[in-house]
Design a protein around this motif. Structure first.
Motif, PDB file in Angstrom:
ATOM      1  N   PHE A  60     -15.233 -17.293  19.409  1.00 61.49           N
ATOM      2  CA  PHE A  60     -16.510 -17.856  18.966  1.00 61.49           C
ATOM      3  C   PHE A  60     -16.407 -19.366  18.772  1.00 61.49           C
ATOM      4  N   GLU A  61     -17.437 -20.077  19.219  1.00 60.52           N
ATOM      5  CA  GLU A  61     -17.473 -21.530  19.096  1.00 60.52           C
ATOM      6  C   GLU A  61     -17.763 -21.991  17.671  1.00 60.52           C
ATOM      7  N   CYS A  62     -18.298 -21.122  16.845  1.00 56.76           N
ATOM      8  CA  CYS A  62     -18.624 -21.500  15.472  1.00 56.76           C
ATOM      9  C   CYS A  62     -17.351 -21.514  14.618  1.00 56.76           C
ATOM     10  N   ASP A  63     -17.475 -21.994  13.391  1.00 51.08           N
ATOM     11  CA  ASP A  63     -16.345 -21.952  12.472  1.00 51.08           C
ATOM     12  C   ASP A  63     -16.019 -20.503  12.138  1.00 51.08           C
ATOM     13  N   VAL A  64     -14.735 -20.176  12.126  1.00 51.36           N
ATOM     14  CA  VAL A  64     -14.284 -18.823  11.792  1.00 51.36           C
ATOM     15  C   VAL A  64     -13.135 -18.935  10.794  1.00 51.36           C
ATOM     16  N   MET A  65     -13.234 -18.206   9.703  1.00 52.23           N
ATOM     17  CA  MET A  65     -12.195 -18.228   8.675  1.00 52.23           C
ATOM     18  C   MET A  65     -11.539 -16.864   8.576  1.00 52.23           C
ATOM     19  N   GLU A  66     -10.219 -16.839   8.527  1.00 58.43           N
ATOM     20  CA  GLU A  66      -9.498 -15.580   8.380  1.00 58.43           C
ATOM     21  C   GLU A  66      -9.326 -15.241   6.904  1.00 58.43           C
ATOM     22  N   ALA A  67      -9.493 -13.974   6.580  1.00 61.10           N
ATOM     23  CA  ALA A  67      -9.310 -13.496   5.206  1.00 61.10           C
ATOM     24  C   ALA A  67      -8.158 -12.508   5.170  1.00 61.10           C
ATOM     25  N   ALA A  68      -7.571 -12.338   4.003  1.00 62.18           N
ATOM     26  CA  ALA A  68      -6.556 -11.305   3.830  1.00 62.18           C
ATOM     27  C   ALA A  68      -7.190  -9.931   4.052  1.00 62.18           C
ATOM     28  N   HIS A  69      -6.351  -8.935   4.298  1.00 65.46           N
ATOM     29  CA  HIS A  69      -6.839  -7.591   4.600  1.00 65.46           C
ATOM     30  C   HIS A  69      -7.754  -7.082   3.480  1.00 65.46           C
ATOM     31  N   ARG A  71     -10.348  -8.524   2.217  1.00 63.94           N
ATOM     32  CA  ARG A  71     -10.917  -9.543   1.330  1.00 63.94           C
ATOM     33  C   ARG A  71     -12.028 -10.365   1.967  1.00 63.94           C
ATOM     34  N   ALA A  72     -12.486  -9.978   3.138  1.00 70.14           N
ATOM     35  CA  ALA A  72     -13.580 -10.709   3.788  1.00 70.14           C
ATOM     36  C   ALA A  72     -14.826 -10.791   2.907  1.00 70.14           C
ATOM     37  N   PRO A  73     -15.203  -9.738   2.151  1.00 67.90           N
ATOM     38  CA  PRO A  73     -16.379  -9.868   1.288  1.00 67.90           C
ATOM     39  C   PRO A  73     -16.243 -10.986   0.255  1.00 67.90           C
ATOM     40  N   SER A  74     -15.058 -11.134  -0.332  1.00 66.11           N
ATOM     41  CA  SER A  74     -14.856 -12.190  -1.324  1.00 66.11           C
ATOM     42  C   SER A  74     -14.932 -13.569  -0.685  1.00 66.11           C
ATOM     43  N   VAL A  75     -14.279 -13.720   0.475  1.00 66.58           N
ATOM     44  CA  VAL A  75     -14.301 -15.008   1.162  1.00 66.58           C
ATOM     45  C   VAL A  75     -15.721 -15.349   1.602  1.00 66.58           C
ATOM     46  N   ALA A  76     -16.423 -14.363   2.162  1.00 64.69           N
ATOM     47  CA  ALA A  76     -17.802 -14.594   2.607  1.00 64.69           C
ATOM     48  C   ALA A  76     -18.705 -14.952   1.430  1.00 64.69           C
ATOM     49  N   THR A  77     -18.512 -14.272   0.310  1.00 67.84           N
ATOM     50  CA  THR A  77     -19.306 -14.571  -0.887  1.00 67.84           C
ATOM     51  C   THR A  77     -19.063 -16.012  -1.344  1.00 67.84           C
ATOM     52  N   ASP A  85     -26.657 -23.174   2.700  1.00 64.30           N
ATOM     53  CA  ASP A  85     -27.403 -23.495   3.918  1.00 64.30           C
ATOM     54  C   ASP A  85     -26.748 -22.929   5.169  1.00 64.30           C
ATOM     55  N   ARG A  86     -25.519 -22.416   5.049  1.00 66.44           N
ATOM     56  CA  ARG A  86     -24.823 -21.844   6.197  1.00 66.44           C
ATOM     57  C   ARG A  86     -25.207 -20.380   6.399  1.00 66.44           C
ATOM     58  N   VAL A  87     -25.102 -19.924   7.651  1.00 68.92           N
ATOM     59  CA  VAL A  87     -25.283 -18.515   7.976  1.00 68.92           C
ATOM     60  C   VAL A  87     -23.889 -17.888   7.982  1.00 68.92           C
ATOM     61  N   VAL A  88     -23.626 -17.035   7.014  1.00 69.45           N
ATOM     62  CA  VAL A  88     -22.286 -16.474   6.844  1.00 69.45           C
ATOM     63  C   VAL A  88     -22.281 -15.018   7.298  1.00 69.45           C
ATOM     64  N   MET A  89     -21.314 -14.684   8.161  1.00 70.30           N
ATOM     65  CA  MET A  89     -21.175 -13.322   8.664  1.00 70.30           C
ATOM     66  C   MET A  89     -19.747 -12.861   8.444  1.00 70.30           C
ATOM     67  N   SER A  90     -19.581 -11.616   8.024  1.00 68.72           N
ATOM     68  CA  SER A  90     -18.245 -11.019   8.039  1.00 68.72           C
ATOM     69  C   SER A  90     -18.212  -9.995   9.162  1.00 68.72           C
ATOM     70  N   TYR A  91     -17.085  -9.972   9.869  1.00 71.79           N
ATOM     71  CA  TYR A  91     -16.917  -9.090  11.029  1.00 71.79           C
ATOM     72  C   TYR A  91     -15.667  -8.264  10.757  1.00 71.79           C
ATOM     73  N   GLN A  92     -15.846  -6.968  10.451  1.00 74.78           N
ATOM     74  CA  GLN A  92     -14.746  -6.166   9.937  1.00 74.78           C
ATOM     75  C   GLN A  92     -14.640  -4.805  10.622  1.00 74.78           C
ATOM     76  N   GLY A 112     -26.076  -7.892  -3.720  1.00 74.77           N
ATOM     77  CA  GLY A 112     -27.069  -8.387  -2.767  1.00 74.77           C
ATOM     78  C   GLY A 112     -26.755  -9.780  -2.269  1.00 74.77           C
ATOM     79  N   GLU A 113     -25.468 -10.070  -2.066  1.00 73.12           N
ATOM     80  CA  GLU A 113     -25.092 -11.390  -1.573  1.00 73.12           C
ATOM     81  C   GLU A 113     -25.769 -11.657  -0.229  1.00 73.12           C
ATOM     82  N   ALA A 114     -26.204 -12.884  -0.015  1.00 72.17           N
ATOM     83  CA  ALA A 114     -26.930 -13.250   1.206  1.00 72.17           C
ATOM     84  C   ALA A 114     -25.973 -13.440   2.370  1.00 72.17           C
ATOM     85  N   VAL A 115     -25.352 -12.364   2.776  1.00 75.81           N
ATOM     86  CA  VAL A 115     -24.356 -12.365   3.843  1.00 75.81           C
ATOM     87  C   VAL A 115     -24.687 -11.239   4.829  1.00 75.81           C
TER      88      VAL A 115
END
Length: 247
Positions: A60-69, A71-77, A85-92, A112-115
């Motif tokens: 993906f050309e967008c910014d991508v951050m790796e999370a620990a196993h 823990r993507a919900p915490s990082v995305a939150t 203002d960013r559009v945050v997606m977790s892909y799990q 109800g986090e906006a993710v």
């Protein structure tokens, strides 16, 4: 010459490394198409954990951050709260989201986090060799269930859409499949809608995608794709489980 089909601009121009028949490539494409159509590439941030899903940062050309196993919900939150203002997606994947990350998944949904969450369910741990996952079907043979999953001793598969629909926070929950052309088109609409709900309503959305893993299922690509409709969709029925805005 008229262009009929092209690579999404949000996808890097490299070859996917995924196994033949794997659903991750299809999932990447529909996410990329949704990002392009919404014009949000420059403000999209994806969060990926351990497992096959982590390879998304290669494509993906967008910014991508790796999370620990798990823990993507915490990082995305954290990302969404720091940069609303960013559009945050977790892909799990299922081994991540529905196993070590179960608690974080449920509590992020309850808040109800906006993710936007895209959940790949292939009923098995893929990258680590094909062990039983929380979504492994009854009777399914894996590396750790050589005689098939026995619900009496190993429990029943978790149905994440049904579980999350019991809490108040989510605004949109849908389960789709990556097996037929109509189903893939429906999955694309669901992913795009989930992103739109984040943008328009600051809402939590969850899209589950039933996907094939021919390598670890030890099946041909054709038989693996057929299995999505003949076995997986029977236990994990497709459909909308929550839609507070009805758009």
């Amino acid at each position: 010459m008229k262009t009929i089909c092209k690579k999404p601009d949000s996808i890097i121009d490299v070859s996917f490394h995924y196994c033949p028949g794997c659903g991750h490539g299809i999932a990447h494409r529909i996410i990329g198409e949704a990002i392009d159509e919404l014009g949000i590439l420059d403000k999209t941030v994806m969060v990926v954990p351990v497992g096959c899903a982590v390879e998304a940062y290669d494509y993906f050309e967008c910014d991508v951050m790796e999370a620990a196993h798990g823990r993507a919900p915490s990082v995305a939150t954290g990302l969404k709260r720091c940069m609303p203002d960013r559009v945050v997606m977790s892909y799990q994947g299922d081994g991540d989201l529905a196993a070590i990350g179960t608690a974080e998944t449920i509590h992020m949904a309850a808040r109800g986090e906006a993710v936007t969450v895209v959940f790949i369910n292939n009923t098995i741990y893929g990258m680590t060799g094909g062990q039983m996952a929380p979504t492994t079907l009854p009777g399914q043979v894996t590396q750790t269930t050589p005689y098939g999953r026995d619900p009496f001793t190993q429990g029943y598969p978790l149905k994440m859409c049904e579980i999350l629909s019991q809490v108040t926070g989510p605004s949109y929950i849908e389960r789709c499949a990556l097996d037929t052309v109509p189903h893939i088109h429906a999955a694309k609409r669901a992913v795009k809608k989930a992103i739109e709900y984040q943008i328009k309503h600051k809402a939590y959305s969850f899209v589950e995608l039933l996907s094939a893993c021919p390598t670890n299922w030890k099946m041909s690509t054709l038989d693996a794709v057929k299995r999505i409709g003949t076995e997986m969709a029977e236990y994990f029925p497709l459909g909308v489980f929550c839609d507070k805005f009805g758009e």
